[in-house]
Design a protein around this motif. Structure first.
Motif, PDB file in Angstrom:
ATOM      1  N   GLU A 128       0.802  -1.226   0.000  1.00  0.00           N
ATOM      2  CA  GLU A 128       0.000   0.000   0.000  1.00  0.00           C
ATOM      3  C   GLU A 128       0.834   1.273   0.000  1.00  0.00           C
ATOM      4  N   GLY A 129       1.962   1.234   0.699  1.00  0.00           N
ATOM      5  CA  GLY A 129       2.724   2.461   0.877  1.00  0.00           C
ATOM      6  C   GLY A 129       3.521   2.897  -0.343  1.00  0.00           C
ATOM      7  N   THR A 130       3.579   2.067  -1.386  1.00  0.00           N
ATOM      8  CA  THR A 130       4.392   2.417  -2.551  1.00  0.00           C
ATOM      9  C   THR A 130       3.565   3.240  -3.534  1.00  0.00           C
ATOM     10  N   PRO A 131       4.067   4.400  -3.933  1.00  0.00           N
ATOM     11  CA  PRO A 131       3.300   5.202  -4.900  1.00  0.00           C
ATOM     12  C   PRO A 131       3.203   4.501  -6.258  1.00  0.00           C
TER      13      PRO A 131
ATOM     14  N   GLY B  53       0.046 -14.466   9.350  1.00  0.00           N
ATOM     15  CA  GLY B  53      -0.569 -14.288  10.658  1.00  0.00           C
ATOM     16  C   GLY B  53      -0.456 -15.524  11.531  1.00  0.00           C
ATOM     17  N   SER B  54      -0.626 -15.319  12.852  1.00  0.00           N
ATOM     18  CA  SER B  54      -0.401 -16.431  13.782  1.00  0.00           C
ATOM     19  C   SER B  54      -1.453 -17.517  13.608  1.00  0.00           C
ATOM     20  N   THR B  55      -2.623 -17.158  13.107  1.00  0.00           N
ATOM     21  CA  THR B  55      -3.653 -18.174  12.926  1.00  0.00           C
ATOM     22  C   THR B  55      -3.713 -18.670  11.490  1.00  0.00           C
ATOM     23  N   GLY B  56      -2.875 -18.128  10.618  1.00  0.00           N
ATOM     24  CA  GLY B  56      -2.852 -18.579   9.225  1.00  0.00           C
ATOM     25  C   GLY B  56      -3.885 -17.911   8.339  1.00  0.00           C
ATOM     26  N   LYS B  57      -4.595 -16.921   8.881  1.00  0.00           N
ATOM     27  CA  LYS B  57      -5.691 -16.330   8.102  1.00  0.00           C
ATOM     28  C   LYS B  57      -5.232 -15.211   7.160  1.00  0.00           C
ATOM     29  N   GLY B  58      -3.935 -15.020   7.059  1.00  0.00           N
ATOM     30  CA  GLY B  58      -3.438 -14.018   6.108  1.00  0.00           C
ATOM     31  C   GLY B  58      -3.454 -12.620   6.670  1.00  0.00           C
ATOM     32  N   ASP B  59      -3.617 -12.498   7.997  1.00  0.00           N
ATOM     33  CA  ASP B  59      -3.779 -11.171   8.579  1.00  0.00           C
ATOM     34  C   ASP B  59      -2.566 -10.756   9.407  1.00  0.00           C
ATOM     35  N   GLY B  60      -1.370 -11.261   9.050  1.00  0.00           N
ATOM     36  CA  GLY B  60      -0.162 -10.810   9.731  1.00  0.00           C
ATOM     37  C   GLY B  60       0.063  -9.330   9.464  1.00  0.00           C
ATOM     38  N   PRO B  61       0.915  -8.686  10.263  1.00  0.00           N
ATOM     39  CA  PRO B  61       1.115  -7.236  10.107  1.00  0.00           C
ATOM     40  C   PRO B  61       1.579  -6.847   8.696  1.00  0.00           C
ATOM     41  N   VAL B  62       2.392  -7.688   8.066  1.00  0.00           N
ATOM     42  CA  VAL B  62       2.842  -7.375   6.710  1.00  0.00           C
ATOM     43  C   VAL B  62       1.796  -7.830   5.696  1.00  0.00           C
ATOM     44  N   GLY B  63       1.262  -9.024   5.929  1.00  0.00           N
ATOM     45  CA  GLY B  63       0.316  -9.618   4.976  1.00  0.00           C
ATOM     46  C   GLY B  63      -0.890  -8.753   4.699  1.00  0.00           C
ATOM     47  N   ARG B  64      -1.352  -8.039   5.720  1.00  0.00           N
ATOM     48  CA  ARG B  64      -2.537  -7.187   5.565  1.00  0.00           C
ATOM     49  C   ARG B  64      -2.307  -6.042   4.598  1.00  0.00           C
ATOM     50  N   MET B  65      -1.032  -5.591   4.522  1.00  0.00           N
ATOM     51  CA  MET B  65      -0.739  -4.407   3.707  1.00  0.00           C
ATOM     52  C   MET B  65      -0.597  -4.715   2.234  1.00  0.00           C
ATOM     53  N   LEU B  66      -0.548  -6.000   1.903  1.00  0.00           N
ATOM     54  CA  LEU B  66      -0.176  -6.359   0.536  1.00  0.00           C
ATOM     55  C   LEU B  66      -1.363  -6.305  -0.407  1.00  0.00           C
ATOM     56  N   ILE B  67      -1.045  -6.159  -1.669  1.00  0.00           N
ATOM     57  CA  ILE B  67      -2.068  -6.244  -2.710  1.00  0.00           C
ATOM     58  C   ILE B  67      -1.595  -7.312  -3.688  1.00  0.00           C
ATOM     59  N   PRO B  68      -2.169  -8.466  -3.855  1.00  0.00           N
ATOM     60  CA  PRO B  68      -3.236  -8.989  -2.998  1.00  0.00           C
ATOM     61  C   PRO B  68      -2.677  -9.336  -1.632  1.00  0.00           C
ATOM     62  N   PRO B  69      -3.565  -9.346  -0.611  1.00  0.00           N
ATOM     63  CA  PRO B  69      -3.091  -9.688   0.734  1.00  0.00           C
ATOM     64  C   PRO B  69      -2.620 -11.128   0.802  1.00  0.00           C
ATOM     65  N   ALA B  70      -1.868 -11.477   1.837  1.00  0.00           N
ATOM     66  CA  ALA B  70      -1.401 -12.852   2.002  1.00  0.00           C
ATOM     67  C   ALA B  70      -2.612 -13.783   2.099  1.00  0.00           C
ATOM     68  N   ALA B  71      -2.449 -15.001   1.583  1.00  0.00           N
ATOM     69  CA  ALA B  71      -3.576 -15.931   1.500  1.00  0.00           C
ATOM     70  C   ALA B  71      -4.010 -16.399   2.882  1.00  0.00           C
TER      71      ALA B  71
END
Lengths: 424, 218
Positions: A212-215, B149-167
């Motif tokens: 998200e943070g990358t422009p 994420g610790s439960t495997g749901k793709g909601d780790g601190p990094v995974g949430r920020m991704l596009i697409p998010p972690a599986a």
């Protein structure tokens, strides 16, 4: 330090060696044979099938890997792909084949499937009639234009900077020449109707950031720089569709300007009534704001401007640094030259490190924005070492530089290249 | 002319023809109407062992491959620090400030010691390992948790920020073989790294076993 630039060029009168010039036949032969040997024959020393090619600077090893729609190219990075054209390709073709054309993406979220029937090019912003054009409409409702132009990465040759600078560590192969087919951007903007007060046009492609943070990667040009005959929205290169990695289905073609503006997978054209203040215009691809575009090595410029057009360059394409060449008979040295679109006026060649110069024969003229092939001959004496140099001058008298300029971004390299060979 | 495909041959032929015409006009091949689909290769190299490697693997492979680091000329510690700050501030790399000094040391160790030719190259691993759920948990916490994420749901601190998010690994419908393939080779076009050069065959099966276990306990 006295730079060789201060000395007048000494061009040997009347010593243009009696080459019959570059005939169509010899060019055709070169195109067909692939430059292994020229008539007087300097063997190429590039190992074409080696799994790794090594550029002549630290950390220059590049694996040769086949990406989709490509032949094996030198991998600088895998994700996102940044692939360099092996230099011998420039000796083989005046138009760089699509499968050998360099690849450079900024963001790894690149669509790997494109459906041409669903694709739309949007034109919006400061216009009277926003457009959403299908590829079919683009091809059928606007005049088709074809034009030869060099696409050169702003960071081409960055690996040769001394001192080295961060960024993509390209050799000289982040460039290519192609015959682009498409429609004029001006015609599209005319259809949309630019409103008074428009300042810039911003271009965006389908590639997206991973985080998200990358422009998002978007670039803008001034309105007056795009309303001309030759800025194109291209759908074909060298007679075929664009390879996906070169921007299928559409790419902006901005002849004479560095490739950073040639947005790939072009999907969005936005007319702005103010100057683009986005990251990729204000923080990246900037040059020191003086005519040289340079600073003392290691220094930081106080004021910067966006990079723009390309200074004149030339390369020798059939001689490799450190090669041995046959003596006693004329040797043909071949190369290419290009500039920002004034066209190449002449190329000078020196075999003695720049003391004496002769005029090279120019090849067919494919237009002011294209590579221009050239060739020169000299007769080497056995046992001697030669420092071969080429110097291109364009039609407004701009010439290559003798001393390489330096800037922290690693841009604008156009120094005279020297290739050392030994005659046996 | 050995080694030319038919397509290349044709290309060379028309380039040849161009030289004969004064104003070249190349007939474009018919426009492509059908979808174009490609598969991009996964990362060719990964970070080498050394103190700080996990930080690099955790934060520097999110947006690009490790060759971004290895192709650089040997930079000074200060230059590496500037680069890391640029990744953090300009591009949104989620690395915490207190991890930067260790990472910079690691980067310096990486770009100064070996010549590029001896860089690690990921070999096709012949997959033949076994591993326990407990081993898998350790691998998962070290390498996967920040994204999945610790439960495997793709909601780790990094995974949430991704596009697409972690599986969400607890919701996958894929077979073991497919999942292993993805873990080994990564998923092109996403931030999912290729692990085959980093994890041993035993660790790969172990982490798969742990993922399956996570899904069951979910």
């Amino acid at each position: 330090m006295s730079s060789p630039q201060d000395e007048p060029l000494r061009i040997q009168p009347g010593r243009v060696l009696g080459s019959p010039g570059i005939t169509r036949r010899s060019l055709l032969r070169a195109a067909l044979i692939g430059g292994g040997l020229t008539m007087a024959g300097i063997p190429l020393t590039y190992a074409k099938d080696a799994p790794t090619a090594t550029l002549p600077f630290k950390r220059g090893a590049r694996p040769l890997v086949t990406f989709p729609q490509k032949r094996p190219l030198m991998v600088m990075t895998t994700r996102p792909p940044q692939l360099e054209t092996p230099f011998h390709v420039f000796n083989e073709h005046v138009f760089t084949p699509n499968d050998a054309f360099f690849v450079r993406w900024h963001l790894a979220n690149i669509p790997t499937t494109i459906d041409p029937s669903a694709f739309r090019l949007h034109v919006r912003g400061h216009v009277r009639r926003p457009l959403s054009l299908s590829l079919h409409e683009l091809r059928t409702q606007f005049e088709e234009v074809q034009l030869a132009a060099v696409c050169q990465c702003a960071g081409n040759s960055r690996g040769f900077f001394k001192p080295r600078v961060p960024g993509g560590q390209w050799g000289n192969g982040a460039m290519g020449n192609a015959l682009w087919t498409g429609v004029r951007l001006r015609d599209i903007l005319d259809r949309a109707g630019i409103k008074p007060g428009a300042v810039q046009v911003r271009f965006n492609g389908l590639d997206q950031p991973v985080a998200e943070g990358t422009p998002d990667f978007r670039k803008s040009l001034n309105v007056e720089d795009v309303l001309n005959d030759h800025v194109l929205v291209a759908y074909a290169m060298n007679g075929g569709s664009l390879p996906l990695l070169n921007g299928f289905p559409l790419r902006l073609v901005v002849p004479g300007w560095y490739a950073t503006y040639w947005i790939k997978m072009l999907s969005d054209i936005e007319v702005l009534n103010s100057v683009d203040d986005g990251f990729w215009m204000t923080q990246a691809y900037r040059l020191p704001a003086d005519p040289c575009g340079c600073v003392e090595p290691g220094e930081h410029p106080t004021r910067t401007v966006p990079i723009g057009r390309m200074p004149v360059r030339s390369f020798m394409t059939n001689v490799d640094h450190g090669a041995t060449i046959p003596s006693g008979k004329p040797v043909v040295v071949r190369g290419i030259a290009f500039d920002q679109g004034y066209g190449i006026d002449r190329v000078l060649f020196s075999s003695d490190g720049g003391t004496h110069w002769q005029r090279a024969m120019l090849g067919h003229d494919y237009g002011d924005f294209s590579f221009r092939q050239w060739e020169a001959r000299f007769v080497p004496v056995a046992g001697r070492t030669y420092h071969l140099q080429s110097l291109a001058i364009n039609r407004i008298g701009e010439s290559q530089r003798f001393s390489a300029r330096w800037n922290p971004g690693g841009y604008l390299r156009n120094a005279v290249e020297t290739v050392q060979v030994k005659a046996i | 002319m050995p080694g030319f495909t038919k397509q290349q041959g044709l290309l060379i032929l028309w380039v040849g023809l161009l030289f004969l015409s004064v104003t070249p006009w190349v007939m474009a091949e018919p426009p492509r109407e059908t979808p174009l689909s490609v598969t991009l290769p996964s990362d060719l190299m990964t970070f080498q062992p050394g103190p700080g490697r996990e930080i690099a693997a955790g934060f520097c492979l999110i947006c690009h491959s490790a060759d971004y680091i290895y192709m650089q000329p040997p930079h000074s510690p200060q230059q590496w620090e500037e680069i890391v700050h640029k990744m953090q501030r300009a591009f949104g790399c989620p690395i915490p400030n207190d991890q930067i000094p260790t990472l910079v040391e690691y980067l310096v160790s990486q770009n100064a010691i070996q010549p590029a030719s001896s860089l690690p190259r990921v070999a096709e691993s012949s997959f033949a390992g076994t591993g326990t759920v407990e081993q898998g948990r350790q691998v998962y916490e070290a390498h996967c948790q920040s994204c999945h994420g610790s439960t495997g749901k793709g909601d780790g601190p990094v995974g949430r920020m991704l596009i697409p998010p972690a599986a969400d690994l607890t919701a996958t419908t894929k077979a073991d073989r497919e999942l292993l393939h993805i873990i080994q080779n990564g998923k092109p076009g996403t931030a999912m790294p290729a692990w085959k050069g980093t994890l041993s065959p035993g660790e790969l099966t172990a982490v798969l076993a742990y993922i399956r276990d996570l899904a069951r306990s979910h």
